[in-house]
Design an enzyme around this catalytic site. Structure first.
Site, PDB file in Angstrom:
ATOM      1  N   GLY A  48       0.863  -1.178   0.000  1.00 57.78           N
ATOM      2  CA  GLY A  48       0.000   0.000   0.000  1.00 57.78           C
ATOM      3  C   GLY A  48       0.886   1.208   0.000  1.00 57.78           C
ATOM      4  O   GLY A  48       1.856   1.270  -0.756  1.00 57.78           O
ATOM      5  N   GLU A  49       0.643   2.123   0.897  1.00 59.41           N
ATOM      6  CA  GLU A  49       1.485   3.321   0.998  1.00 59.41           C
ATOM      7  C   GLU A  49       2.038   3.346   2.419  1.00 59.41           C
ATOM      8  O   GLU A  49       1.299   3.573   3.371  1.00 59.41           O
ATOM      9  CB  GLU A  49       0.627   4.553   0.674  1.00 59.41           C
ATOM     10  CG  GLU A  49       1.414   5.802   0.457  1.00 59.41           C
ATOM     11  CD  GLU A  49       2.564   5.634  -0.538  1.00 59.41           C
ATOM     12  OE1 GLU A  49       2.321   5.101  -1.651  1.00 59.41           O
ATOM     13  OE2 GLU A  49       3.696   6.015  -0.201  1.00 59.41           O
ATOM     14  N   SER A  50       3.366   3.095   2.537  1.00 62.80           N
ATOM     15  CA  SER A  50       3.941   2.942   3.874  1.00 62.80           C
ATOM     16  C   SER A  50       3.744   4.188   4.727  1.00 62.80           C
ATOM     17  O   SER A  50       3.511   4.094   5.933  1.00 62.80           O
ATOM     18  CB  SER A  50       5.422   2.587   3.773  1.00 62.80           C
ATOM     19  OG  SER A  50       6.115   3.551   3.010  1.00 62.80           O
ATOM     20  N   CYS A  80       6.118  -5.352   0.274  1.00 63.69           N
ATOM     21  CA  CYS A  80       6.275  -4.019  -0.314  1.00 63.69           C
ATOM     22  C   CYS A  80       6.225  -2.915   0.757  1.00 63.69           C
ATOM     23  O   CYS A  80       7.199  -2.739   1.469  1.00 63.69           O
ATOM     24  CB  CYS A  80       5.246  -3.836  -1.429  1.00 63.69           C
ATOM     25  SG  CYS A  80       5.748  -2.558  -2.581  1.00 63.69           S
ATOM     26  N   ILE A 134       5.244  -3.145  -7.660  1.00 62.42           N
ATOM     27  CA  ILE A 134       4.486  -1.899  -7.858  1.00 62.42           C
ATOM     28  C   ILE A 134       5.127  -0.796  -7.017  1.00 62.42           C
ATOM     29  O   ILE A 134       5.079  -0.833  -5.789  1.00 62.42           O
ATOM     30  CB  ILE A 134       3.004  -2.060  -7.438  1.00 62.42           C
ATOM     31  CG1 ILE A 134       2.359  -3.221  -8.215  1.00 62.42           C
ATOM     32  CG2 ILE A 134       2.226  -0.761  -7.661  1.00 62.42           C
ATOM     33  CD1 ILE A 134       0.985  -3.613  -7.712  1.00 62.42           C
ATOM     34  N   ARG A 135       5.760   0.142  -7.666  1.00 63.09           N
ATOM     35  CA  ARG A 135       6.492   1.222  -6.965  1.00 63.09           C
ATOM     36  C   ARG A 135       7.248   0.621  -5.765  1.00 63.09           C
ATOM     37  O   ARG A 135       7.138   1.079  -4.635  1.00 63.09           O
ATOM     38  CB  ARG A 135       5.538   2.330  -6.535  1.00 63.09           C
ATOM     39  CG  ARG A 135       4.882   3.017  -7.734  1.00 63.09           C
ATOM     40  CD  ARG A 135       3.970   4.155  -7.333  1.00 63.09           C
ATOM     41  NE  ARG A 135       4.720   5.199  -6.665  1.00 63.09           N
ATOM     42  CZ  ARG A 135       4.460   5.667  -5.443  1.00 63.09           C
ATOM     43  NH1 ARG A 135       3.452   5.190  -4.751  1.00 63.09           N
ATOM     44  NH2 ARG A 135       5.188   6.617  -4.924  1.00 63.09           N
ATOM     45  N   HIS A 170       4.742  -8.460  -4.717  1.00 65.18           N
ATOM     46  CA  HIS A 170       3.412  -8.794  -4.190  1.00 65.18           C
ATOM     47  C   HIS A 170       3.011 -10.218  -4.580  1.00 65.18           C
ATOM     48  O   HIS A 170       2.334 -10.410  -5.590  1.00 65.18           O
ATOM     49  CB  HIS A 170       2.359  -7.858  -4.788  1.00 65.18           C
ATOM     50  CG  HIS A 170       2.473  -6.452  -4.327  1.00 65.18           C
ATOM     51  ND1 HIS A 170       1.790  -5.965  -3.233  1.00 65.18           N
ATOM     52  CD2 HIS A 170       3.179  -5.415  -4.813  1.00 65.18           C
ATOM     53  CE1 HIS A 170       2.068  -4.693  -3.070  1.00 65.18           C
ATOM     54  NE2 HIS A 170       2.915  -4.332  -4.014  1.00 65.18           N
ATOM     55  N   GLU A 172       0.736 -11.868  -3.299  1.00 62.93           N
ATOM     56  CA  GLU A 172      -0.733 -11.965  -3.165  1.00 62.93           C
ATOM     57  C   GLU A 172      -1.448 -11.494  -4.428  1.00 62.93           C
ATOM     58  O   GLU A 172      -2.652 -11.671  -4.559  1.00 62.93           O
ATOM     59  CB  GLU A 172      -1.214 -11.203  -1.921  1.00 62.93           C
ATOM     60  CG  GLU A 172      -1.305  -9.681  -2.043  1.00 62.93           C
ATOM     61  CD  GLU A 172       0.042  -8.962  -2.030  1.00 62.93           C
ATOM     62  OE1 GLU A 172       1.096  -9.615  -2.048  1.00 62.93           O
ATOM     63  OE2 GLU A 172       0.023  -7.713  -2.034  1.00 62.93           O
TER      64      GLU A 172
END
Ligand code: GLN
Length: 190
Positions: A48-50, A80, A134-135, A170, A172
């Protein structure tokens, strides 16, 4: 039955729940301090966004509780953003994380152009698996006692230190359950 808590403040937590369920584990969403009182055998920190996840962990007063559970040996799997949150040192970080694992990583390490990509690479001794980035961060330093489980283009993208497992990619978001199975069988069940 194995009971896994999945941090569900932001990011790709539903996908982790689906794959864990498929492997026979029971999952619970962890959204508030009270959820941490349930008995769990392992914890997943999703992508997600850490920065957003860390801010929420601080605001909800959950950071220290989770940190001490990990330090007491609770098996944890971070993907991630989850890797970034567990890393002791992070380049390009603005909000402090759990900082329990002896690794250093760079956030958004692949730059803008390579923001998202797929690769196939060896995971520990379990063969080649698909990896979705992803990023993503990658690991730039691993301390003694950290086992390297996967590399892509010479960069470390999966590692383990005792009860802590991280992947920059990821698993998942693929239909390959190798990494989750590794977590459940080698780290949670023991
Ligand atoms: N770039 C994100 C961060 O810094 C991580 C991306 C992800 O989890 N897919 O937190």
């Amino acid at each position: 039955m194995i009971r896994i808590g999945v941090l569900a403040l932001q990011g790709a937590f539903l996908e982790h729940q689906a794959i864990l369920k498929h492997l026979g584990a029971e999952t619970f969403q962890i959204r508030k301090p009270k959820d941490l009182e349930r008995k769990i055998d392992g914890l997943v920190l999703p992508g997600g966004e850490s920065t957003a996840i860390c801010k929420l962990l601080i605001d909800l007063d959950m950071m220290n509780q989770i940190k001490s559970k990990i330090q007491d040996g609770l098996p944890v799997f971070g993907t991630c953003a989850g890797l970034i949150i567990l890393a002791k040192r992070v380049k390009n970080k603005s909000v402090p994380g759990l900082e329990t694992m002896d690794i250093e990583c760079v956030r958004n390490a692949y730059g803008r152009q390579l923001g998202s990509f797929r690769a196939t690479s060896q995971f520990e001794k379990f063969g080649k698996i698909p990896m979705v980035f992803i990023r993503a961060p990658y690991i730039t330093w691993a301390g003694r006692g950290v086992e390297i489980l996967a590399e892509v283009d010479g960069k470390i993208v999966a590692a383990r230190q005792k009860n802590q497992l991280v992947t920059a990619f990821h698993p998942e978001l693929t239909d390959n359950p190798t990494v989750h199975r590794y977590f459940l069988e080698k780290m949670v069940k023991k």
